[in-house]
Design a protein around this motif. Structure first.
Motif, PDB file in Angstrom:
ATOM      1  N   ALA A 113      29.367  30.079  41.733  1.00 35.50           N
ATOM      2  CA  ALA A 113      30.660  29.560  42.895  1.00 35.50           C
ATOM      3  C   ALA A 113      31.256  29.137  41.921  1.00 35.50           C
ATOM      4  N   VAL A 114      31.577  28.241  40.401  1.00 29.99           N
ATOM      5  CA  VAL A 114      32.062  27.646  39.519  1.00 29.99           C
ATOM      6  C   VAL A 114      32.196  29.080  38.845  1.00 29.99           C
ATOM      7  N   GLY A 115      34.291  29.429  38.235  1.00 29.93           N
ATOM      8  CA  GLY A 115      34.571  30.353  37.390  1.00 29.93           C
ATOM      9  C   GLY A 115      35.289  29.965  36.436  1.00 29.93           C
ATOM     10  N   GLU A 397      36.948  42.121  38.238  1.00 28.20           N
ATOM     11  CA  GLU A 397      36.154  42.126  39.606  1.00 28.20           C
ATOM     12  C   GLU A 397      36.215  40.652  40.239  1.00 28.20           C
ATOM     13  N   LEU A 398      36.372  39.493  38.974  1.00 22.83           N
ATOM     14  CA  LEU A 398      35.859  38.070  39.110  1.00 22.83           C
ATOM     15  C   LEU A 398      36.852  37.135  40.125  1.00 22.83           C
ATOM     16  N   LEU A 399      38.026  37.600  39.669  1.00 25.26           N
ATOM     17  CA  LEU A 399      39.651  37.558  40.450  1.00 25.26           C
ATOM     18  C   LEU A 399      39.036  38.310  42.184  1.00 25.26           C
ATOM     19  N   ASP A 400      38.870  39.119  42.245  1.00 26.12           N
ATOM     20  CA  ASP A 400      39.457  40.434  43.491  1.00 26.12           C
ATOM     21  C   ASP A 400      37.577  39.224  44.455  1.00 26.12           C
ATOM     22  N   ALA A 401      37.090  39.022  43.643  1.00 27.92           N
ATOM     23  CA  ALA A 401      35.557  38.627  44.686  1.00 27.92           C
ATOM     24  C   ALA A 401      36.330  36.488  45.139  1.00 27.92           C
ATOM     25  N   LEU A 402      37.132  36.233  44.552  1.00 27.25           N
ATOM     26  CA  LEU A 402      37.379  34.685  44.277  1.00 27.25           C
ATOM     27  C   LEU A 402      37.413  34.381  46.164  1.00 27.25           C
ATOM     28  N   GLY A 403      37.029  33.322  46.773  1.00 25.02           N
ATOM     29  CA  GLY A 403      36.872  33.162  47.550  1.00 25.02           C
ATOM     30  C   GLY A 403      35.741  33.249  48.651  1.00 25.02           C
ATOM     31  N   THR A 404      35.156  34.488  48.260  1.00 24.30           N
ATOM     32  CA  THR A 404      34.304  35.384  48.918  1.00 24.30           C
ATOM     33  C   THR A 404      32.976  34.700  48.970  1.00 24.30           C
ATOM     34  N   ALA A 405      32.321  35.181  50.067  1.00 25.05           N
ATOM     35  CA  ALA A 405      30.405  35.205  49.876  1.00 25.05           C
ATOM     36  C   ALA A 405      30.166  35.850  48.496  1.00 25.05           C
ATOM     37  N   GLY A 406      29.668  34.457  47.230  1.00 26.58           N
ATOM     38  CA  GLY A 406      28.934  35.681  46.964  1.00 26.58           C
ATOM     39  C   GLY A 406      30.006  35.575  45.025  1.00 26.58           C
ATOM     40  N   VAL A 408      33.227  33.576  43.225  1.00 27.58           N
ATOM     41  CA  VAL A 408      33.815  32.144  43.010  1.00 27.58           C
ATOM     42  C   VAL A 408      34.307  31.819  43.508  1.00 27.58           C
ATOM     43  N   ARG A 409      34.354  29.637  43.712  1.00 28.58           N
ATOM     44  CA  ARG A 409      34.820  29.134  44.839  1.00 28.58           C
ATOM     45  C   ARG A 409      35.615  27.931  44.067  1.00 28.58           C
ATOM     46  N   THR A 410      36.132  27.818  43.023  1.00 35.70           N
ATOM     47  CA  THR A 410      36.060  27.349  42.542  1.00 35.70           C
ATOM     48  C   THR A 410      36.237  27.482  40.848  1.00 35.70           C
ATOM     49  N   LEU A 411      37.855  27.167  40.591  1.00 28.22           N
ATOM     50  CA  LEU A 411      38.205  28.011  39.455  1.00 28.22           C
ATOM     51  C   LEU A 411      38.836  27.051  38.328  1.00 28.22           C
ATOM     52  N   LEU A 412      38.544  27.595  37.241  1.00 30.31           N
ATOM     53  CA  LEU A 412      39.844  26.801  35.989  1.00 30.31           C
ATOM     54  C   LEU A 412      39.947  27.593  35.616  1.00 30.31           C
ATOM     55  N   VAL A 413      41.789  27.980  35.235  1.00 30.15           N
ATOM     56  CA  VAL A 413      42.260  28.526  34.518  1.00 30.15           C
ATOM     57  C   VAL A 413      42.867  28.419  33.453  1.00 30.15           C
ATOM     58  N   MET A 414      42.997  29.120  31.895  1.00 31.05           N
ATOM     59  CA  MET A 414      43.382  28.272  31.099  1.00 31.05           C
ATOM     60  C   MET A 414      44.604  29.560  30.095  1.00 31.05           C
ATOM     61  N   ALA A 415      45.404  29.182  29.802  1.00 28.01           N
ATOM     62  CA  ALA A 415      46.383  29.509  29.073  1.00 28.01           C
ATOM     63  C   ALA A 415      46.751  31.380  30.023  1.00 28.01           C
ATOM     64  N   SER A 416      46.071  31.304  31.035  1.00 26.02           N
ATOM     65  CA  SER A 416      46.855  32.779  31.643  1.00 26.02           C
ATOM     66  C   SER A 416      47.232  32.117  33.027  1.00 26.02           C
TER      67      SER A 416
END
Length: 855
Positions: A113-115, A397-406, A408-416
């Motif tokens: 859930a952390v990405g 696919e990672l971005l499109d599932a953000l905040g959904t069941a299953g 990522v709920r917490t995301l660290l974005v670096m240089a993007s």
């Protein structure tokens, strides 16, 4: 560029450092003078740029002291309210919030859930440490990076065909010595101008350059031949060229037998791509197809280069493979001065995908599912292989599932800056808002950072140490030329501290220490850096990987003796043309394609803030052909709105005959109301998971006259849930063909009077404009030409068995010419007619010419 690193000037307090431009994959050498800010730079005589530099490189120092530069961490004033303002904070407070969010999220929802989401601009050391941080400190499978939107299709094809992905398996300088260069979907004159000196040198020697691009770009203007296929038809074109090569006896049979496998299946597959069918599919005339093939076959040194124009499609991997098949059939890969290559885009687009940022990779270009690879890397990291997670979701696919069941709920974005760079960007923005917690490390408040709970200021290119890997696979040094502003840390230090706060050791903030570890982790892998050291890079102006030992000289040219497959042979792979995921229709009648312009770069986070570059490209401009602009009543610099099934965006109109009449081009460097990626199609390639950035159906309308500031769209559709892409449907012919086909041309043509009964009331023009395909035969419509003598817009309509197939608008006193690539084979018994419509009471004449071929 010499081996000198940094030369102090004791009388001025400044120092001169040899380093590299922060932008594209050329990684041009520059010499920086810094100390008393502002810093300055001049181009260096490095092998890739040889003293050249583009406007982006020259202006890069402007941003180091830009007033919008982030120098303090930002946090939400109310941690419980993500709409509260961002306010300056301390590093301790900011990192406390980050570690608390990570710990809380993983405790409540599990490790995945952390990405993490990275970028192709990170150094090799940062990309490596980010991948290690995800797998060791977070133990999450949820990591990918924006290079998935750039190089993944070409990488997938290269690994499948050659067993190895190094975008350019030969030095850039080989282009200057080539007799023939074919560029497919590449515009280096705008995207990497210093590289054009190699093309210029080749032309001075008499080389033939062919550019395949729907737009007449700056690169195309200087080519010997420019062909303009419809976007998303490059695969059919490549298959058609191979068909001609086989039919004309141009295949290098000795090479194919000695160095490849799978040719028989490919030969059978391309039998269906006879030249007139390929012309119908692509719009490329037969004579141009033949010219390209004969040029490649007859050149002693021939190179095929593909880039994003051919690869950013739902069939991008297969498209790159089709061009590789052609190159293999002609015996080019591994031959000195010849071959196939892909033109890497981002600064570290090559290195960024080699050392663990991708969801399915470990350092050294190892597969995360390979037990031996897991064991090797785990030993370097000092962890149990079983503790390493498996592969995660690809970028979109990672971005499109953000905040959904299953998801990522917490995301660290670096240089993007995914809020601008991802397809269907408004939906991605809505997903970012659905997160429980978002952390962004950047040096400006990008559109993505504006949505974050915590924003961490990072050092810029001239303020950090590390290595980059350019488009040739040359590993070079990014040297620290100046200190970052007080309170700013580089990303290596950030990751090391975050890992420590999470109770995990083994992370260093020193670039050379991390690079040494990277070398050990990559040892024995496909991308082996184990023999590279900072000292060797300084002394040898970079080294071409693989470099498997300290005494290995590096590998400028790959595949000279064998390919990186188990049996040493390259793989032909049969591929078929498929239609674009979205085809034009009555609501969205044109094709939208996107790309870069000279004075901007990627999501524009940096270049849109440059005063120098703002003077060159101050606003986004959509390119429209004069025929289309005239039909829609659009003039130069008018504000136009582009609409797709996903959203709307507005641009200034650039009316130019450099683009096809049925294609609209929009640059993707802007966000907000001018976000081209609010329009683009997120349909994914099944192999690479590359989105279909380069082709979707679009409608165009004039909003108003020229304005200094473009008003945002008034209404936007709500973002829709993501639907998985349906399986490919191969664009196969109606019946089996051989390379020998007898065909008969058919024409419906003439000059006919017209009396308008209303644009909504089309009717037959003349019985002569009716054709029935004979039973047992098949026909294809190849082109339509039309002219209009009246003072009003008229329409001609192609009808099949009483059902409309295609409308052709012809402006007042105008004409049009449309290659009919989108028309399917017409089986025996099919009736084709031409009808016309004009405003009520309008009289005049229309000129009609519909060309078909009967086989």
């Amino acid at each position: 560029m010499s081996a000198a690193v940094s030369l102090p000037h004791p009388t001025t307090g400044t120092r001169t450092t040899e380093t590299h431009c922060p932008y594209c994959s050329l990684q041009c050498g520059v010499t920086m003078t810094a100390g008393d800010r502002p810093a300055t730079l001049v181009p260096a005589d490095f092998p890739t740029n040889r003293g050249g530099l583009c406007s982006k490189g020259w202006s890069a120092p402007e941003l180091l002291d830009h007033p919008e530069r982030l120098t303090r961490p930002l946090v939400r004033a109310d941690p419980a309210d993500r709409t509260s303002p961002l306010v300056e904070s301390t590093w301790d407070v900011a990192l406390d919030r980050v570690t608390a969010a990570i710990t809380r999220t993983q405790a409540e929802h599990g490790r995945d859930a952390v990405g993490c989401f990275g970028g192709g601009g990170l150094t090799n050391e940062q990309a490596y440490q980010f991948g290690k941080f995800a797998r060791v400190a977070l133990r999450t499978s949820a990591i990918d990076y924006n290079g998935r939107f750039c190089m993944s299709s070409a990488a997938g094809a290269a690994i499948r065909a050659f067993g190895l992905d190094r975008g350019m398996p030969f030095p850039l300088a080989d282009i200057a010595e080539a007799d023939v260069v074919v560029l497919v979907g590449s515009n280096p004159a705008d995207t990497m101008p210093p590289a054009m000196q190699y093309f210029d040198t080749g032309r001075e020697r008499g080389a033939e350059h062919v550019v395949i691009d729907p737009r007449r770009t700056s690169t195309a203007k200087n080519a010997s031949l420019h062909v303009q296929p419809l976007p998303a038809t490059d695969l059919a074109l490549a298959n058609g060229l191979l068909h001609i090569a086989i039919a004309e006896g141009l295949v290098d049979t000795a090479y194919v037998e000695a160095r490849t496998t799978g040719f028989a299946d490919v030969r059978a597959g391309v039998a269906g791509y006879w030249p007139d069918r390929v012309e119908r599919l692509t719009g490329v005339p037969v004579e141009q197809q033949r010219r390209i093939v004969f040029a490649l076959a007859r050149g002693q040194r021939s190179i095929i280069l593909t880039a994003r124009g051919a690869e950013q499609h739902r069939s991008g991997t297969d498209t790159a493979q089709a061009w590789i098949n052609l190159a293999l059939a002609l015996g080019l890969p591994g031959r000195e001065g010849s071959g196939w290559a892909t033109v890497t885009g981002q600064g570290n687009g090559q290195g960024g995908r080699e050392h663990g940022q991708k969801a399915d990779q470990l350092p050294g270009y190892r597969k995360i599912t390979d037990p031996a690879a897991r064991a090797h890397v785990a030993a370097v990291w000092g962890v149990d292989p079983d503790d390493l997670p498996g592969p995660g979701r690809s970028a979109f696919e990672l971005l499109d599932a953000l905040g959904t069941a299953g998801g990522v709920r917490t995301l660290l974005v670096m240089a993007s800056n995914v809020a601008v760079s991802a397809p269907d960007a408004r939906r991605v923005v809505s997903r970012l808002r659905d997160l429980d917690f978002l952390v962004v490390s950047d040096f400006f408040l990008s559109e993505t950072a504006e949505l974050a709970d915590v924003v961490l200021p990072s050092a810029m290119w001239a303020e950090e140490e590390g290595t980059m890997t350019n488009l040739e696979g040359r590993v070079i040094r990014r040297r620290r030329a100046m200190d970052p502003p007080d309170g700013v840390r580089d990303d290596l230090q950030l990751l090391a501290e975050l890992a420590g706060r999470l109770g995990v050791g083994g992370f260093s903030g020193d670039a050379e220490t991390v690079f040494s570890e990277l070398g050990r982790a990559s040892a024995g892998g496909a991308a082996d850096y184990s023999g590279i050291t900072y000292r060797r890079i300084d002394a040898e102006q970079g080294l071409f990987w693989p470099v498997p030992s300290p005494d290995h000289p590096g590998t400028p040219r790959l595949f000279t003796e064998r390919f990186a497959t188990p049996d040493g042979r390259a793989r032909f792979v049969r591929v078929e043309q498929v239609d674009a995921h979205e085809r034009p229709d009555a609501d969205y009648p044109y094709v939208l394609t996107t790309g870069r312009v000279l004075a901007q770069y990627q999501s524009g986070t940096q270049t849109r803030r440059s005063r120098s570059l703002q003077l060159i490209a101050p606003t986004p401009r959509a390119e429209l052909h004069p025929d289309l602009a005239r039909t829609l009543g659009i003039g130069p610099d008018d504000v136009v709105e582009l609409a797709t099934r996903r959203g709307r965006a507005r641009f200034h109109a650039l009316v130019t005959d450099a683009v096809r009449p049925d294609v609209v081009f929009a640059p993707f460097h802007w966000g907000g109301g001018s976000s081209a990626n609010a329009l683009t199609d997120p349909a994914l390639d099944p192999t690479s998971r590359m989105p279909a950035f380069k082709a979707c159906a679009v409608a165009v309308r004039r909003v108003g006259g020229p304005e200094e500031r473009i008003p945002p769209p008034e209404h936007q559709p709500q973002p829709r849930p993501h639907q998985p892409t349906t399986a490919h449907t191969p664009h196969t012919p109606a019946r089996r063909r051989t390379t020998s086909v007898k065909s008969t041309p058919r024409f419906l043509h003439g000059v006919y009077p017209i009396i308008g009964e209303g644009l909504g009331k089309p009717g037959p023009l003349d019985p002569a404009l009716r054709y029935q395909v004979p039973q047992g035969r098949t026909a294809q419509a190849l082109y339509f030409r039309g002219g209009n003598s009246t003072d009003e817009l008229v329409y001609l309509l192609l009808v099949r068995d009483g059902e409309p197939m295609r409308w052709f608008p012809i402006g007042a006193k105008g004409d049009c010419h449309v290659p009919l690539r989108v028309v399917e084979d017409l089986d025996g018994g099919t009736v084709v007619e031409l009808h016309a419509a004009a405003p009520l009471g309008v009289t005049g004449e229309v000129v009609v010419d519909l060309g078909l071929v009967e086989v």
